[in-house]
Design a protein around this motif. Structure first.
Motif, PDB file in Angstrom:
ATOM      1  N   GLN A  58      -9.514  13.995   2.533  1.00  0.00           N
ATOM      2  CA  GLN A  58     -10.578  12.992   2.552  1.00  0.00           C
ATOM      3  C   GLN A  58     -10.705  12.299   1.198  1.00  0.00           C
ATOM      4  OE1 GLN A  58     -13.137  12.067   5.298  1.00  0.00           O
ATOM      5  NE2 GLN A  58     -12.566  10.474   3.853  1.00  0.00           N
ATOM      6  N   ASP A  59     -10.660  13.076   0.121  1.00  0.00           N
ATOM      7  CA  ASP A  59     -10.780  12.508  -1.225  1.00  0.00           C
ATOM      8  C   ASP A  59      -9.626  11.548  -1.520  1.00  0.00           C
ATOM      9  OD1 ASP A  59     -13.056  14.020  -1.573  1.00  0.00           O
ATOM     10  OD2 ASP A  59     -12.061  15.599  -2.738  1.00  0.00           O
ATOM     11  N   ARG A  60      -8.421  11.937  -1.116  1.00  0.00           N
ATOM     12  CA  ARG A  60      -7.265  11.075  -1.387  1.00  0.00           C
ATOM     13  C   ARG A  60      -7.332   9.781  -0.571  1.00  0.00           C
ATOM     14  NH1 ARG A  60      -2.300  15.546  -1.351  1.00  0.00           N
ATOM     15  NH2 ARG A  60      -3.052  16.785  -3.131  1.00  0.00           N
ATOM     16  N   LEU A  61      -7.770   9.879   0.671  1.00  0.00           N
ATOM     17  CA  LEU A  61      -7.930   8.671   1.479  1.00  0.00           C
ATOM     18  C   LEU A  61      -8.969   7.742   0.853  1.00  0.00           C
ATOM     19  CD1 LEU A  61      -7.840  10.056   5.134  1.00  0.00           C
ATOM     20  CD2 LEU A  61      -6.052   8.745   3.970  1.00  0.00           C
ATOM     21  N   ILE A  83       0.825  -1.217   0.000  1.00  0.00           N
ATOM     22  CA  ILE A  83       0.000   0.000   0.000  1.00  0.00           C
ATOM     23  C   ILE A  83       0.858   1.265   0.000  1.00  0.00           C
ATOM     24  CG2 ILE A  83      -0.211   0.377   2.505  1.00  0.00           C
ATOM     25  CD1 ILE A  83      -3.274   0.711   1.977  1.00  0.00           C
ATOM     26  N   HIS A  84       2.186   1.114   0.068  1.00  0.00           N
ATOM     27  CA  HIS A  84       3.080   2.271   0.181  1.00  0.00           C
ATOM     28  C   HIS A  84       2.903   3.258  -0.971  1.00  0.00           C
ATOM     29  CE1 HIS A  84       5.013  -0.488   2.994  1.00  0.00           C
ATOM     30  NE2 HIS A  84       5.608   0.555   3.519  1.00  0.00           N
ATOM     31  N   ASP A  85       2.973   2.765  -2.212  1.00  0.00           N
ATOM     32  CA  ASP A  85       2.904   3.668  -3.370  1.00  0.00           C
ATOM     33  C   ASP A  85       1.567   4.392  -3.436  1.00  0.00           C
ATOM     34  OD1 ASP A  85       5.455   3.042  -4.093  1.00  0.00           O
ATOM     35  OD2 ASP A  85       4.898   1.658  -5.701  1.00  0.00           O
ATOM     36  N   ALA A  86       0.501   3.720  -3.019  1.00  0.00           N
ATOM     37  CA  ALA A  86      -0.823   4.352  -3.046  1.00  0.00           C
ATOM     38  C   ALA A  86      -0.855   5.589  -2.159  1.00  0.00           C
ATOM     39  CB  ALA A  86      -1.890   3.351  -2.610  1.00  0.00           C
ATOM     40  N   PHE A  87      -0.145   5.547  -1.038  1.00  0.00           N
ATOM     41  CA  PHE A  87      -0.075   6.710  -0.149  1.00  0.00           C
ATOM     42  C   PHE A  87       0.929   7.752  -0.656  1.00  0.00           C
ATOM     43  CE2 PHE A  87      -2.106   4.045   3.156  1.00  0.00           C
ATOM     44  CZ  PHE A  87      -3.071   4.948   3.578  1.00  0.00           C
ATOM     45  N   LEU A  88       2.146   7.294  -0.981  1.00  0.00           N
ATOM     46  CA  LEU A  88       3.203   8.228  -1.370  1.00  0.00           C
ATOM     47  C   LEU A  88       2.838   9.002  -2.629  1.00  0.00           C
ATOM     48  CD1 LEU A  88       6.393   6.053  -0.695  1.00  0.00           C
ATOM     49  CD2 LEU A  88       5.347   7.781   0.783  1.00  0.00           C
ATOM     50  N   SER A  89       2.202   8.350  -3.589  1.00  0.00           N
ATOM     51  CA  SER A  89       1.857   9.008  -4.840  1.00  0.00           C
ATOM     52  C   SER A  89       0.766  10.060  -4.654  1.00  0.00           C
ATOM     53  CB  SER A  89       1.399   7.974  -5.875  1.00  0.00           C
ATOM     54  OG  SER A  89       0.219   7.319  -5.451  1.00  0.00           O
ATOM     55  N   ARG A  90       0.095  10.038  -3.509  1.00  0.00           N
ATOM     56  CA  ARG A  90      -0.954  11.013  -3.211  1.00  0.00           C
ATOM     57  C   ARG A  90      -0.518  12.039  -2.175  1.00  0.00           C
ATOM     58  NH1 ARG A  90      -3.052   6.399  -4.929  1.00  0.00           N
ATOM     59  NH2 ARG A  90      -4.888   6.459  -6.302  1.00  0.00           N
TER      60      ARG A  90
END
Length: 241
Positions: A151-154, A115-122
């Motif tokens: 909120q939208d990014r989460l 899940i790292h890239d999903a967070f870092l890229s946002r």
């Protein structure tokens, strides 16, 4: 699932620190820590030759629990290799505070389910090492955006990774408190047990749970529970402890 409180669309961008509790499927850290009474601290994660190499600390109350966790990691279909690492490679990690017993590990696995890239890229930047215990990841991140954008990014991460994300805390630099700084000095195990005791009402009056009930929930002995709580309380009450 928890979320960031609603704000007007015109909410201005600012640096915000979030504390997140995360679950997502097909993750070796979550599956292995859910299976045994031990946790992990992720220090560094790097992608090399299309594989992720993670430096982590395993921590527990007993050596047998560390061994059980290493076995779970080695046998997981989601990992390629796990290697025990001697502390002399980096004696300054500060992992002696993680638990009664610790061991450094190198774990190699495919990046598809991370899940790292999903967070870092946002734009979510880790502010502390990632903690994993009882089948959940605990992240502290910094993000510069309006609350609605956060909120939208989460929600995007939730959809992309089929993840459950609970916002456990949110603050700006102006809300930093001495209490939160002191609480950061607790070991991982002390923090887990102290927070569980607090949530279950152990510190309420009258008490809503007993030390015996907490020990049974954590699958540890009552003396072990009380020792962890004593040390946590001492650090919280005395900043010089």
């Amino acid at each position: 699932m928890g979320g960031v409180s609603e704000q007007a669309v015109g909410d201005s961008e600012r640096a915000t620190q979030l504390t997140l509790k995360i679950w997502h499927p097909n993750c070796w850290t979550l599956e292995t820590t859910a299976a045994v009474d031990a946790g992990l601290i992720a220090h560094s994660v790097h992608e090399i030759d299309d594989m992720v190499n993670a430096r982590v600390t395993a921590y527990a109350d007993e050596h047998d629990h560390i061994d059980a966790l290493v076995t779970e990691i080695a046998e997981s279909e989601l990992t390629e290799r796990v290697e025990r690492v001697h502390n002399y490679f980096n004696p300054n990690l500060g992992t002696e505070a993680a638990g009664n017993v610790t061991e450094e590990l190198l774990v190699r696995y495919e990046p598809a389910n991370s899940i790292h890239d999903a967070f870092l890229s946002r734009g979510f930047i880790p502010d502390e090492e990632i903690r994993i215990s009882d089948g959940y990841e605990y992240w502290t991140v910094i993000v510069t955006a309006s609350r609605q954008t956060i909120q939208d990014r989460l929600d995007e991460v939730r959809r992309k990774m089929d993840a459950e994300i609970t916002v456990q805390g949110m603050k700006s630099p102006a809300t930093e408190s001495a209490v939160s700084k002191t609480r950061d000095r607790l070991s991982e195990r002390q923090r887990e047990i102290f927070e569980l005791a607090r949530r279950r009402g152990y510190y309420s009056w009258p008490r809503e749970t007993s030390a015996t009930e907490l020990a049974e929930e954590l699958d540890i002995t009552k003396p072990t529970l009380l020792e962890h709580l004593r040390k946590a309380e001492a650090k919280l009450l005395d900043p010089e402890f």
